[in-house]
Design a protein around this motif. Structure first.
Motif, PDB file in Angstrom:
ATOM      1  N   ARG A  83      65.653 -83.280  14.777  1.00  0.00           N
ATOM      2  CA  ARG A  83      66.645 -83.344  16.094  1.00  0.00           C
ATOM      3  C   ARG A  83      66.629 -82.125  16.788  1.00  0.00           C
ATOM      4  N   ARG A  84      66.139 -82.372  18.252  1.00  0.00           N
ATOM      5  CA  ARG A  84      66.174 -80.885  19.087  1.00  0.00           C
ATOM      6  C   ARG A  84      67.571 -80.613  19.319  1.00  0.00           C
ATOM      7  N   ARG A  85      67.552 -79.165  19.262  1.00  0.00           N
ATOM      8  CA  ARG A  85      68.727 -78.442  19.626  1.00  0.00           C
ATOM      9  C   ARG A  85      69.770 -78.633  18.684  1.00  0.00           C
TER      10      ARG A  85
END
Length: 108
Positions: A83-85
């Protein structure tokens, strides 16, 4: 002579003498040299044999096989979740277990 059989949710084309990986049977406790019969034959064809197509299966047809390796492990597959960020990174692996059999006879 060859046949198309239904096994493990899929269809496989088999001939005499073929070595095939099928879904694990008897939790890997199958005896080497024991015989297995596949009754769900979808198609029969080959030299000197007219094409027999089942509706859905060919009546009276069967494929016999002999167990070579009771438990055979497939290649390792990796599953990556990200999951980005969000500082979320997860990696897991899976290794499917099979039974290795040799096709000994096709009748029908």
């Amino acid at each position: 002579m060859y046949a198309i059989i239904e096994e493990g949710g899929g269809q496989r084309k088999v001939e005499n003498g073929d070595i095939v990986l099928i879904d694990l049977i008897k939790e890997g406790q199958a005896v080497v040299g024991s015989s297995i019969a596949f009754d769900r034959v979808l198609l029969l064809s080959g030299e000197g044999v007219t094409l027999k197509l089942g509706q859905p299966y060919v009546v009276g047809a069967s494929v016999t096989a002999e167990v070579i390796v009771p438990e055979f492990k497939g290649e390792k597959l990796f599953i990556q979740k990200f999951r980005r960020r969000k500082a979320f990174d997860k990696k897991t692996g899976h290794r499917q277990r099979y039974t290795q059999v040799k096709i000994t006879g096709i009748t029908g």
